[in-house]
Design an enzyme around this catalytic site. Structure first.
Site, PDB file in Angstrom:
ATOM      1  N   LYS A  31      10.697  -5.895 -58.340  1.00  0.00           N
ATOM      2  CA  LYS A  31      10.501  -5.751 -56.899  1.00  0.00           C
ATOM      3  C   LYS A  31      11.420  -4.642 -56.352  1.00  0.00           C
ATOM      4  CE  LYS A  31       9.318 -10.647 -56.277  1.00  0.00           C
ATOM      5  NZ  LYS A  31       9.768 -11.897 -55.618  1.00  0.00           N
ATOM      6  N   ASN A  69      14.949 -11.568 -54.897  1.00  0.00           N
ATOM      7  CA  ASN A  69      15.117 -12.116 -56.248  1.00  0.00           C
ATOM      8  C   ASN A  69      14.563 -11.212 -57.344  1.00  0.00           C
ATOM      9  OD1 ASN A  69      12.452 -12.635 -55.751  1.00  0.00           O
ATOM     10  ND2 ASN A  69      12.551 -14.835 -56.095  1.00  0.00           N
ATOM     11  N   HIS A  71       9.057 -10.377 -60.269  1.00  0.00           N
ATOM     12  CA  HIS A  71       7.915 -11.293 -60.210  1.00  0.00           C
ATOM     13  C   HIS A  71       7.343 -11.464 -61.606  1.00  0.00           C
ATOM     14  CE1 HIS A  71       4.067 -13.068 -59.114  1.00  0.00           C
ATOM     15  NE2 HIS A  71       3.550 -12.246 -60.009  1.00  0.00           N
TER      16      HIS A  71
HETATM   17  P1  ADP Z   1       7.905 -17.024 -57.805  1.00  0.00           P
HETATM   18  O1  ADP Z   1       8.163 -15.586 -57.403  1.00  0.00           O
HETATM   19  O2  ADP Z   1       9.048 -17.581 -58.606  1.00  0.00           O
HETATM   20  O3  ADP Z   1       6.569 -17.232 -58.470  1.00  0.00           O
HETATM   21  P2  ADP Z   1       6.815 -18.193 -55.327  1.00  0.00           P
HETATM   22  O4  ADP Z   1       5.446 -17.815 -55.756  1.00  0.00           O
HETATM   23  O5  ADP Z   1       7.037 -19.591 -54.822  1.00  0.00           O
HETATM   24  O6  ADP Z   1       7.904 -17.918 -56.477  1.00  0.00           O
HETATM   25  O7  ADP Z   1       7.291 -17.228 -54.146  1.00  0.00           O
HETATM   26  C1  ADP Z   1       7.015 -15.862 -54.212  1.00  0.00           C
HETATM   27  C2  ADP Z   1       8.185 -15.096 -53.675  1.00  0.00           C
HETATM   28  O8  ADP Z   1       8.354 -15.403 -52.297  1.00  0.00           O
HETATM   29  C3  ADP Z   1       9.517 -15.427 -54.295  1.00  0.00           C
HETATM   30  O9  ADP Z   1       9.753 -14.785 -55.529  1.00  0.00           O
HETATM   31  C4  ADP Z   1      10.471 -14.923 -53.237  1.00  0.00           C
HETATM   32  O10 ADP Z   1      10.596 -13.493 -53.283  1.00  0.00           O
HETATM   33  C5  ADP Z   1       9.731 -15.291 -51.958  1.00  0.00           C
HETATM   34  N1  ADP Z   1      10.184 -16.580 -51.433  1.00  0.00           N
HETATM   35  C6  ADP Z   1       9.901 -17.813 -51.928  1.00  0.00           C
HETATM   36  N2  ADP Z   1      10.506 -18.774 -51.204  1.00  0.00           N
HETATM   37  C7  ADP Z   1      11.187 -18.126 -50.219  1.00  0.00           C
HETATM   38  C8  ADP Z   1      12.012 -18.532 -49.134  1.00  0.00           C
HETATM   39  N3  ADP Z   1      12.264 -19.828 -48.917  1.00  0.00           N
HETATM   40  N4  ADP Z   1      12.544 -17.584 -48.341  1.00  0.00           N
HETATM   41  C9  ADP Z   1      12.297 -16.277 -48.543  1.00  0.00           C
HETATM   42  N5  ADP Z   1      11.522 -15.809 -49.546  1.00  0.00           N
HETATM   43  C10 ADP Z   1      10.978 -16.720 -50.376  1.00  0.00           C
END
Ligand code: ADP
Length: 170
Positions: A29, A132, A135
């Protein structure tokens, strides 16, 4: 996590009888790109034994980002997430190999860095769920959708036989 045996495009791995590969979509990202972590991510997947079959740097449109995260549309952080991702750049990749979808998720670690185990990519490089850095597809269905969305069907992926693959996968 759905454990279908093979990815839709799976094929026998060259030179390795009876085994199948699958593909996953991984993206560094914008925060990961700005922080210079692209090489670290690639290195981890390469060293684990996975094969890179697609790679490009893009600034995704808002439409594309909204489509990518369509299942999160109702979340309160959705607009912030689209703002964050669509500013780019994003380094988009497709990795291939045994169990790469599930292993990729394990290597990346939990969504919230507070819960990402030390040693995972998120557990080593970030502290905030909103930044984070990486992805990874979380199922066969999402891998299929995301590879199609980011790489299309225009032959952007490279089918190649990795020298020494039989020492990685049996
Ligand atoms: P992943 O990326 O681990 O598959 P998700 O699909 O649940 O997780 O969420 C997608 C992305 O949305 C996350 O990687 C993160 O960048 C963002 N995200 C998820 N939860 C939150 C939150 N509570 N606050 C801000 N951003 C979030």
């Amino acid at each position: 996590f759905q454990t279908a045996p093979i990815y839709a495009d799976a094929k026998p791995l060259a030179g390795v009888k009876g085994t199948f590969s699958e593909r996953t979509f991984i993206a560094v990202k914008p925060d990961g790109v700005h922080r210079g972590l692209v090489g670290k991510v690639i290195q981890r997947f390469e060293e684990r034994g996975y094969k890179l079959v697609g790679l490009k740097q893009v600034v995704p449109s808002r439409d594309m980002t909204e489509e990518h995260y369509a299942d999160l549309k109702k979340k309160p952080f959705f607009k912030g997430l689209v703002d964050y991702m669509s500013q780019g750049p994003v380094v988009a990749m497709v990795w291939e190999g045994k169990d790469v979808i599930r292993q990729g998720r394990a290597m990346i670690g939990a969504t919230n860095p507070l819960e990402s185990a030390p040693g995972t990519i998120r557990g080593q490089y970030c502290i905030s769920v909103g930044r984070n850095i990486i992805h990874g597809s979380d199922s066969f269905e999402s891998a299929e959708k995301e590879i199609g969305l980011w790489f299309g069907k225009a032959g952007e992926l490279v089918d190649w036989t990795q020298s020494g693959a039989e020492w990685v996968q049996s």
